[in-house]
Write a protein that holds these residues in place. Structure first.
Motif, PDB file in Angstrom:
ATOM      1  N   ARG A   1      13.367 -45.526  23.873  1.00  0.00           N
ATOM      2  CA  ARG A   1      12.106 -47.217  23.384  1.00  0.00           C
ATOM      3  C   ARG A   1      12.172 -48.438  24.319  1.00  0.00           C
ATOM      4  NH1 ARG A   1      14.357 -50.316  17.935  1.00  0.00           N
ATOM      5  NH2 ARG A   1      15.408 -50.894  19.335  1.00  0.00           N
TER       6      ARG A   1
ATOM      7  N   TYR B   1       9.966 -47.119  26.798  1.00  0.00           N
ATOM      8  CA  TYR B   1       8.584 -47.436  26.662  1.00  0.00           C
ATOM      9  C   TYR B   1       7.338 -49.148  26.968  1.00  0.00           C
ATOM     10  CZ  TYR B   1       4.608 -46.653  23.350  1.00  0.00           C
ATOM     11  OH  TYR B   1       3.204 -46.908  22.778  1.00  0.00           O
TER      12      TYR B   1
ATOM     13  N   GLN C   1       8.519 -38.706  28.257  1.00  0.00           N
ATOM     14  CA  GLN C   1       8.278 -37.040  27.757  1.00  0.00           C
ATOM     15  C   GLN C   1       8.169 -37.329  25.888  1.00  0.00           C
ATOM     16  OE1 GLN C   1       6.436 -34.274  28.553  1.00  0.00           O
ATOM     17  NE2 GLN C   1       6.276 -34.980  31.026  1.00  0.00           N
ATOM     18  N   GLY C   2       9.621 -37.617  25.836  1.00  0.00           N
ATOM     19  CA  GLY C   2      10.151 -38.197  24.096  1.00  0.00           C
ATOM     20  C   GLY C   2       9.246 -38.566  23.369  1.00  0.00           C
ATOM     21  N   VAL C   3       8.079 -39.748  24.004  1.00  0.00           N
ATOM     22  CA  VAL C   3       7.691 -40.980  23.132  1.00  0.00           C
ATOM     23  C   VAL C   3       6.782 -39.940  22.185  1.00  0.00           C
ATOM     24  CG1 VAL C   3       6.748 -43.213  23.163  1.00  0.00           C
ATOM     25  CG2 VAL C   3       7.937 -42.052  24.791  1.00  0.00           C
ATOM     26  N   SER C   4       6.971 -40.429  20.887  1.00  0.00           N
ATOM     27  CA  SER C   4       5.619 -39.562  20.237  1.00  0.00           C
ATOM     28  C   SER C   4       4.356 -40.213  20.481  1.00  0.00           C
ATOM     29  CB  SER C   4       5.692 -40.024  18.534  1.00  0.00           C
ATOM     30  OG  SER C   4       5.507 -41.291  18.071  1.00  0.00           O
ATOM     31  N   SER C   5       3.070 -39.395  20.010  1.00  0.00           N
ATOM     32  CA  SER C   5       1.788 -40.248  20.279  1.00  0.00           C
ATOM     33  C   SER C   5       1.621 -40.390  22.055  1.00  0.00           C
ATOM     34  CB  SER C   5       1.422 -40.476  19.937  1.00  0.00           C
ATOM     35  OG  SER C   5       0.747 -40.404  18.002  1.00  0.00           O
TER      36      SER C   5
ATOM     37  N   GLN D   1       0.635 -38.817  24.754  1.00  0.00           N
ATOM     38  CA  GLN D   1      -0.636 -38.331  25.264  1.00  0.00           C
ATOM     39  C   GLN D   1      -2.129 -39.068  25.514  1.00  0.00           C
ATOM     40  OE1 GLN D   1      -2.176 -35.305  27.186  1.00  0.00           O
ATOM     41  NE2 GLN D   1      -3.250 -36.520  27.794  1.00  0.00           N
TER      42      GLN D   1
END
Length: 1000
Positions: A207, A210, A275-279, A281
């Motif tokens: 977190r 991010y 890579q592990g963060v949702s959304s 992209q």
């Protein structure tokens, strides 16, 4: 004592400003989490700081930009604020520092923008000084210095202002190196998803990574936006010798590398740390898109202000911007953010418009322009196109410029430009599936969207981006683009299946392109499109095709576009073709497809107005005859269409069409007046509180009454709308009614009076008088309300005016004060009462020139219709005006009175002395004119009068009617003056001979 008070005030003001400078940064950078309310508060604090920068940098706060830059780099308050040494009380955690850094960089960008847009202020010299002080230390002088006298000091004044601007820019650019370094650092972290060295490892690392990456993206984008504001302030004049050039080139190289790294859409390269963060992209695509747009915007500014330095980036950046337009399919382009498309197309437009990158214009570069050089603060002329100095400063010899020109030439080369135009037409201008669906589900919404795009009100749309780029290409390569569009249209028509949906959509897009470029296609001197033949061969069959709701939307869209295309090229139609077009389009107003019907309504509106404008020397043109032949049919379809339309905008378009048809036909519509009148009450009921609909109804009724007279006013159906509409539009007790509908309502009221008979309409006109009195007492639209009062009194008698006598007397004096009030040196309005120079009070209610003319015209008519009553009401205002005019004539001053106003003032005075021939003597007695000066003032006034009535303008010379009116004015002046010299010994002695000679 006054000086001491001033010093105390200045000290207090300085102390307050220092407190604000100390407190505002602490509030802006306080360590709190961002919420919606807090974000709004921070925005206002940033705006306040930028406003301070506008006025206080660099004199009052020289370290402002460096202080903000320090907060951006360190995330702590440090020493921000003038004369403060307070240290930061912020928390040391990373989250708070990130918030502070982002706030600081946004505030820095706003401050830079304020500083960059600061205007050059050149003091305006005043010949007469200011009242009560000024350079001369005295009062107002009788005459002002001629404006041309200031030209001798122009160079020194501009030179000083430019020097101050250059100094401000120099100090603002001290943060350039820090910004350039920050761009590289934060852009790299934003693209790779890395963390800055100040970040430490904690629980919940993912977190934190991010959040840190989001901050780096924001910082990188804002750093580039800051440098975008700084680049115009660099002012690099000599590219070959300025020591800053290598650093600037390095920055531009880095920006180009960043743009190439983030140009993909959607962005697919996701850093492993995220890579592990949702959304991720979607978020990565959004952030990289913002970074890409920032780099292109910076490139736009660089190209605008430093085109030679940016030339080295053109071979890399331009192909990368053009490539998506050429290679991506329509679906991908449509999902791109509109802001991205705007920046991309704007970048291409800027490259094409830049003279330095145009091989054909290289010999026209440069030239010495002393004024521009002075404004830019340069010692010599512009950068010359010829290398006369031999120092290598000629941009034509710069390898980067040569490479940029080759890149632009490749874009415009045969094959490439044709492909680009096809892509613009097929990907930007063609209707996409969502719009086709909207055509079926919400036709009125689809029409309004298209109307907004046509009027360039909806600039944030892909279609507008493509259209703007197409028009730029047309301006650069007119003949080739025109030929390409025509060839493309012909190829689509001949080679693709006629019943294929994509083929029809392609034809609609080609028609739209030709509509956008119609000015260039039929430009004066060279017509690149024979519209007459093309209309007969291709468009007219489409217009005459009867389509139903079962036909494909693409076919209906093509027909609607054929209508708007005919409207764009209507001036190219010959008489018979115009008749055929008008008839076919009038029939389409009843088309089942609502979009087509609305397009036809707007086209008929334009064709009707065009036919009126093209009347040939008083005779009806073939176009006007065509309109009249089919107007009854068109009006029937228009009213039927009004019953189908639901939205306010669509109903407004239809009513404007009705108004135009009525204007074009006039009395020729009298046989169907009853049918037209029957349609008005339902429209009135639908109007509700809509200002546009009421305005259109006003226009329709005004044209009906003007063209067909009292028969319209006395029609019961018209009256059912006319008087309620007048009551609605003139109800000034309603908020904003006076600003929106009052003027049009008064015009309709006036037209109604001109076409009314007392026997039939008298009671209704009388019932409206209280409303008129209220409007007059409110001082609203006096140029119209006085006209309405004038014709009411002519129709109903002097009992209309008598109750308002005292009020009208004061009102006329107030409105005509524009004549006898002139500006002093400081811009204040100062009153001149005849020869009395003691009047220096500021007039509170100075009417406009239009109101003054209206008041004097009303005074003249009132004295003509009701001599005794009119004289008592009008004489104070006229006497005051004539006293001022006589003073100005005698003193040799340039009167602050226009010729139209002077003419109407003398005309009203003529009526005054016809009623009272001794008015000459009474005026100068009333205003206490020195008896020794009286003869001079009388002689000057008569001389001015005779000069005005004997002057003949060019318009009068070429018009028999104007010559007759001028002769009537001259005869009236002669009779009035002759009457006056028989009663005034002073006038007879001073100007009697001149008056008699003029009369003879």
């Amino acid at each position: 004592q006054q000086q001491q008070q001033l010093h105390v005030f200045i000290d207090q003001l300085t102390q307050e400003r220092n407190i604000i400078r100390q407190t505002l940064p602490k509030l802006l950078f306080r360590g709190v989490r961002t919420t919606n309310n807090d974000a709004t508060l921070m925005l206002h604090l940033q705006l306040a700081l930028s406003n301070i920068a506008l006025f206080d940098f660099p004199t009052g706060w020289p370290t402002l930009l460096e202080d903000l830059m320090s907060v951006v780099q360190n995330g702590s308050l440090g020493v921000v604020g003038a004369a403060t040494t307070a240290t930061s009380c912020l928390d040391d955690d990373d989250a708070t520092r990130r918030i502070v850094r982002v706030r600081a960089i946004k505030a820095l960008r706003m401050c830079l923008s304020s500083i960059r847009h600061r205007r050059i202020v050149v003091p305006k010299g005043r010949g007469g000084g200011r009242r009560g002080g000024g350079f001369g230390g005295g009062g107002r002088q009788p005459q002002q210095q001629h404006p041309l006298m200031d030209m001798r000091h122009l160079e020194s004044l501009i030179g000083k202002a430019v020097h101050e601007r250059k100094e401000v820019h120099r100090m603002a650019c001290r943060i350039f190196n820090g910004l350039a370094e920050g761009i590289v650092q934060h852009a790299q972290l934003a693209v790779t998803g890395g963390r800055s060295s100040s970040s430490s490892s904690r629980v919940g690392q993912e977190r934190n990574d991010y959040a840190a990456w989001q901050t780096e993206c924001k910082l990188a984008t804002q750093y580039i936006k800051c440098i975008t504001e700084v680049i115009p302030m660099l002012e690099v004049e000599q590219v070959h010798s300025d020591p800053r050039v290598p650093v600037i080139r390095s920055l531009l190289d880095n920006l180009t590398q960043i743009s190439q790294a983030v140009k993909s859409y959607p962005f697919v390269s996701i850093p492993s740390i995220l890579q592990g963060v949702s959304s991720i992209q979607q978020e990565m695509t959004i952030q990289m898109d913002k970074l890409y747009r920032a780099t292109l915007t910076c490139g736009l500014n660089s190209m605008k202000y430093q085109p030679q330095l940016f030339a080295s980036q053109i071979p890399t950046v331009l192909p990368s911007v053009v490539e998506p337009i050429l290679t991506l399919d329509e679906a991908v382009l449509q999902i791109m953010p509109v802001k991205r498309l705007i920046i991309m197309t704007s970048f291409i437009q800027m490259v094409l418009q830049c003279a330095l990158y145009d091989e054909r214009r290289k010999d026209r570069l440069g030239g010495n322009n002393a004024v521009l050089s002075m404004l830019m603060g340069r010692k010599g002329g512009g950068a010359g196109g010829n290398d006369e100095s031999g120092d290598g400063s000629n941009p034509n010899n710069d390898p980067a410029v040569i490479a940029a020109r080759e890149t632009v030439s490749a874009l415009l080369a045969e094959g490439t430009i044709e492909r680009l135009i096809e892509c613009i037409v097929g990907k930007f201008l063609m209707l996409h599936p969502d719009e086709v669906e909207e055509w079926e589900s919400d036709p009125e919404g689809r029409y309004e969207t298209d109307l907004a795009e046509e009027a360039i009100l909806d600039a944030a749309s892909p279609r507008h981006c493509g259209g703007a780029l197409l028009m730029t290409l047309m301006n650069v390569e007119t003949d080739r683009v025109a030929k390409t569009l025509l060839d493309l249209t012909q190829r689509v028509f001949q080679q693709l299946p006629q019943d294929d949906v994509n083929s029809m959509l392609s034809r609609e897009a080609c028609y739209r392109a030709l509509e956008l470029c119609h000015n260039s296609m039929i430009a004066t001197g060279k017509r690149r499109l024979n519209f007459s033949d093309w209309f007969q061969a291709e468009l007219l069959p489409i217009l005459r095709t009867e389509l139903t709701e079962n036909n494909p939307v693409a076919m209906r869209a093509m027909q609607a576009r054929a209508v708007t295309l005919t409207k764009a090229y209507a001036r190219s139609l010959k008489g018979e073709e115009f008749d055929a077009a008008f008839q076919a389009i009038a029939k389409l107003m009843a088309a089942p497809d609502l979009v087509t019907a609305l397009c036809a309504s707007r086209c008929i509106d334009y064709l009707a107005i065009l036919s009126v404008q093209e009347r040939e020397s008083g005779e009806d043109s073939p176009q006007l005859l065509a309109v009249r032949n089919h107007s009854v049919f068109a009006l029937g379809n228009a009213f039927a269409l009004a019953n189908r339309a639901e939205s306010e905008e669509c109903l407004r378009v239809i009513l404007m069409c009705v108004s135009a048809l009525v204007e074009a036909n006039g009395v020729y519509l009298e046989p169907v007046l009853q049918a037209i009148a029957e349609q008005l009450p339902p429209l009135w009921e639908r109007a509700g509180d809509s200002v546009p609909i009421h305005s259109c109804l006003l226009s329709v009724l005004t044209h009906l009454i003007m063209k067909m007279g009292y028969s319209t006013v006395e029609n019961s159906h018209v009256q059912a709308v006319l008087f309620p509409l007048l009551d609605y539009c003139t109800d000034i007790s309603v908020v904003n009614r006076a600003e929106t509908l009052l003027e049009d309502g008064l015009r309709l009221w006036l037209v109604t009076l001109l076409s009314s008979r007392v026997a039939t309409i008298g009671p209704k006109l009388t019932s409206m008088l209280p409303r008129l009195h209220l409007i007059l007492r409110s001082g609203l639209e006096p140029h119209l309300s006085l006209k309405v009062l004038q014709f009411n009194s002519i129709l109903l008698g002097k009992q209309v005016v008598e109750p308002l006598g005292d009020f009208l007397r004061e009102l006329l004096v107030t409105l005509t004060s524009r004549v006898h009030v002139k500006a002093n040196a400081s811009g204040d309005e100062m009153e001149e009462d005849g020869g009395n120079s003691g009047g220096s009070s500021k007039e509170k209610d100075v009417g406009t020139m239009r109101d003054a003319i209206a008041a004097l015209s009303y005074a003249e008519v009132l004295m003509q219709v009701f001599p005794a009553l009119g004289y008592s009401i009008s004489s104070p205002a006229i006497s005051k005006v004539m006293s001022f005019i006589s003073s100005g004539c005698e003193d040799g001053q340039r009167l602050s009175v226009t010729i139209p106003l002077l003419e109407v003032a003398l005309s009203s005075f003529r009526r005054l002395i016809w009623i009272n021939p001794i008015a000459f003597d009474e005026i100068f007695t009333q205003y206490n004119v020195d008896p020794s000066q009286r003869d001079l003032k009388v002689a000057a006034l008569v001389k001015t009068w005779l000069g005005v009535v004997t002057s003949v303008s060019l318009a009068t010379m070429i018009s028999k009617k104007a010559q007759t009116i001028r002769f009537i004015d001259q005869k009236g002046a002669a009779l009035s003056l002759c009457s006056a010299i028989c009663r005034s010994p002073t006038l007879a002695r001073v100007a009697g001979a001149d008056i008699v000679e003029f009369t003879r």
